[in-house]
Scaffold this active site. Structure first.
Site, PDB file in Angstrom:
ATOM      1  N   ARG A 168       0.848  -1.205   0.000  1.00  0.00           N
ATOM      2  CA  ARG A 168       0.000   0.000   0.000  1.00  0.00           C
ATOM      3  C   ARG A 168       0.877   1.246   0.000  1.00  0.00           C
ATOM      4  NH1 ARG A 168       2.248   2.200   3.158  1.00  0.00           N
ATOM      5  NH2 ARG A 168       2.266   2.036   5.414  1.00  0.00           N
ATOM      6  N   HIS A 189       0.761   7.845  10.357  1.00  0.00           N
ATOM      7  CA  HIS A 189       0.836   8.022  11.818  1.00  0.00           C
ATOM      8  C   HIS A 189      -0.457   8.626  12.365  1.00  0.00           C
ATOM      9  CE1 HIS A 189       4.938   6.780  13.018  1.00  0.00           C
ATOM     10  NE2 HIS A 189       5.188   6.982  11.726  1.00  0.00           N
ATOM     11  N   ASP A 236      -3.446   6.248  12.135  1.00  0.00           N
ATOM     12  CA  ASP A 236      -4.376   5.121  12.312  1.00  0.00           C
ATOM     13  C   ASP A 236      -4.485   4.724  13.781  1.00  0.00           C
ATOM     14  OD1 ASP A 236      -1.789   3.995  12.289  1.00  0.00           O
ATOM     15  OD2 ASP A 236      -2.355   2.268  11.044  1.00  0.00           O
ATOM     16  N   GLY A 260      10.595  -3.365   4.362  1.00  0.00           N
ATOM     17  CA  GLY A 260      11.096  -2.261   5.172  1.00  0.00           C
ATOM     18  C   GLY A 260      11.184  -0.942   4.444  1.00  0.00           C
ATOM     19  N   GLY A 286       8.323   1.058   3.859  1.00  0.00           N
ATOM     20  CA  GLY A 286       7.142   1.875   4.130  1.00  0.00           C
ATOM     21  C   GLY A 286       5.958   1.561   3.230  1.00  0.00           C
ATOM     22  N   SER A 314       4.945  -4.154   3.184  1.00  0.00           N
ATOM     23  CA  SER A 314       5.303  -5.504   2.726  1.00  0.00           C
ATOM     24  C   SER A 314       4.931  -6.549   3.772  1.00  0.00           C
ATOM     25  CB  SER A 314       6.802  -5.584   2.424  1.00  0.00           C
ATOM     26  OG  SER A 314       7.543  -5.435   3.613  1.00  0.00           O
ATOM     27  N   ASP A 362      -2.537  -0.753   7.234  1.00  0.00           N
ATOM     28  CA  ASP A 362      -1.983  -1.610   6.179  1.00  0.00           C
ATOM     29  C   ASP A 362      -2.929  -2.766   5.850  1.00  0.00           C
ATOM     30  OD1 ASP A 362       0.060   0.117   6.592  1.00  0.00           O
ATOM     31  OD2 ASP A 362       1.436  -1.335   7.479  1.00  0.00           O
ATOM     32  N   TYR A 387       8.969   3.948  16.133  1.00  0.00           N
ATOM     33  CA  TYR A 387       7.523   3.872  15.870  1.00  0.00           C
ATOM     34  C   TYR A 387       6.763   3.715  17.188  1.00  0.00           C
ATOM     35  CZ  TYR A 387       3.060   2.263  13.960  1.00  0.00           C
ATOM     36  OH  TYR A 387       1.724   2.124  13.658  1.00  0.00           O
TER      37      TYR A 387
HETATM   38  C1  GLA Z   1       3.141   1.328   9.594  1.00  0.00           C
HETATM   39  C2  GLA Z   1       2.069   0.717  10.472  1.00  0.00           C
HETATM   40  C3  GLA Z   1       0.704   1.330  10.175  1.00  0.00           C
HETATM   41  C4  GLA Z   1       0.746   2.848  10.196  1.00  0.00           C
HETATM   42  C5  GLA Z   1       1.911   3.352   9.343  1.00  0.00           C
HETATM   43  C6  GLA Z   1       2.085   4.842   9.452  1.00  0.00           C
HETATM   44  O1  GLA Z   1       2.943   0.967   8.268  1.00  0.00           O
HETATM   45  O2  GLA Z   1       2.003  -0.677  10.266  1.00  0.00           O
HETATM   46  O3  GLA Z   1      -0.251   0.846  11.096  1.00  0.00           O
HETATM   47  O4  GLA Z   1       0.807   3.340  11.504  1.00  0.00           O
HETATM   48  O5  GLA Z   1       3.131   2.736   9.715  1.00  0.00           O
HETATM   49  O6  GLA Z   1       0.967   5.479   8.948  1.00  0.00           O
END
Ligand code: GLA
Length: 388
Positions: A39, A46, A48, A127, A129, A132, A177, A227
């Site tokens: 996706r 940041h 969800d 890894g 973003g 995956s 995701d 995170y």
């Molecule tokens: C990662 C997390 C998601 C979301 C994004 C940032 O992909 O798995 O839940 O928080 O970072 O938007």
């Protein structure tokens, strides 16, 4: 079963996974295959885990798996030449964790799956973003459901994927995701409200405006420490503001001085990013590429300054994209601390934009792509995922 955009890639990857399975473990009979997309967030990273709103697409890069029942009860996985095997699917800290966690998650919801062996073949980078990890888990879930011929609702598949990732593998992720990988509409974006857990499809209105992405190749947030800390700080900010969702945060709460400086920045990010995601969906609906681009650029600035999850390399790559004529906007994507930048650009300027971004990423740039909105698994795997 396969995306229109990048269909050849999905077919090729599934065939490669079948071959890799036999090469790694011998020919133990026919395997079932599945492909799941990654996706790309358009606006709304940041948020969800703060019950905010996200606009995202599933993409034409993904993960294929070939899966079959193990002949001797041993769980086996192979990916990119690496192999793991064990008799218990429990997490032990290797590549097999995400591959075997779906078996545990399905069992917890009452679905017995036999021990399995799996090969992965992916063109979505790990890894970077682009989700995956959710794609691996969801592809294995679909293949496992096909093997035992059980259908689940989209809601239950998302829940099983979250159980696998959060409770079993132990990643403190939100639900973005998994929703994107499962629910994204064909040829469009998904507007996801993480407070009500509901989503709306928004068609992609342009032929001549595309998403051009560049993975910076930086090492990601190893262990997810950063995170985890951003999530904890954001949740603390919501508690201190006395609200349960980014959607309830007002400008007064942020500017009144009632919150400590760090929490005020986190609160401002989730509140403004949620507002931008809703505006971005409207920009798609009205075909306003300039507005969507501006919101993407503002999103990057907020992720950089208020959520503090960008890096100098991501900033440099986004900046390089913005200097290309006919680039409407650019932003980092996903959890940050490395990863991918996506730019909204006129199709005929995409090559120039990709070259500029790769140049800014220096020798580290892993790859550039034109990302196409792809269908999620609700459309691709309707044999095992019902709507609802
Ligand atoms: C990662 C997390 C998601 C979301 C994004 C940032 O992909 O798995 O839940 O928080 O970072 O938007």
């Amino acid at each position: 079963m396969r995306p229109d955009a990048g269909a050849a890639t999905a077919v090729d990857l599934e065939q490669q996974a079948r071959r890799d399975l036999d090469d790694a473990f011998g020919d133990h009979g026919a395997a079932v295959t599945a492909w799941a997309p990654g996706r790309c967030t358009l606006v709304g990273d940041h948020v969800d885990y703060a019950a905010g709103v996200v606009l995202c697409v599933a993409i034409n890069l993904g993960v294929a798996v070939a899966l079959r029942a193990s002949p001797d009860g041993t769980y086996r996985a192979t990916s990119a030449g690496e192999q793991v095997a064990r008799t218990d699917p429990a997490v032990i800290g290797d590549m097999g964790d995400r591959v075997f966690a779906p078996a545990i998650a399905l069992r917890r919801s009452g679905i017995e799956v036999p021990a399995y062996e799996v090969a992965l073949a992916a063109d979505v980078p790990a890894g970077a973003g682009l989700a995956s990890s959710a794609a691996v888990i969801c592809a294995v879930l679909v293949a496992a459901l096909r093997t035992v011929r059980v259908q689940l609702s989209a809601h239950d598949v998302i829940a099983a994927a979250l159980t696998a990732e959060r409770d079993i593998v132990g990643v403190p992720c939100g639900s973005l995701d998994q929703h994107a990988v499962v629910e994204a509409p064909p040829g469009g974006a998904l507007l996801l409200d993480c407070r009500s857990d509901s989503s709306t499809a928004v068609p992609w209105p342009w032929d001549d405006v595309v998403l051009c992405a560049c993975s910076t190749g930086e090492q990601h947030d190893v262990g997810g420490v950063e995170y985890r800390s951003r999530r904890a700080q954001t949740e603390r900010a919501l508690r201190q503001a006395g609200v349960a969702s980014a959607q309830e945060i007002t400008a007064t709460m942020i500017e009144s001085g009632g919150l400590p400086a760090l929490e005020a920045r986190r609160a401002r990010h989730v509140a403004t990013e949620t507002a931008r995601a809703i505006q971005a969906a409207n920009a798609l609906r009205t075909g306003d590429a300039e507005l969507l681009g501006r919101l993407m650029t503002e999103s990057h600035q907020s992720l950089r300054d208020d959520q503090e999850v960008s890096t100098p390399a991501l900033d440099a790559v986004a900046g390089a994209a913005l200097r290309v004529g006919r680039c409407h906007g650019a932003r980092m994507v996903g959890a940050g601390f490395g990863g991918t930048v996506t730019a909204l650009v006129e199709r005929d300027a995409a090559s120039e934009c990709a070259a500029a971004m790769a140049m800014a990423a220096g020798g580290n740039a892993r790859a550039t792509w034109v990302l196409q909105p792809s269908a999620g698994l609700m459309s691709l795997a309707a044999d095992v995922i019902g709507s609802g």
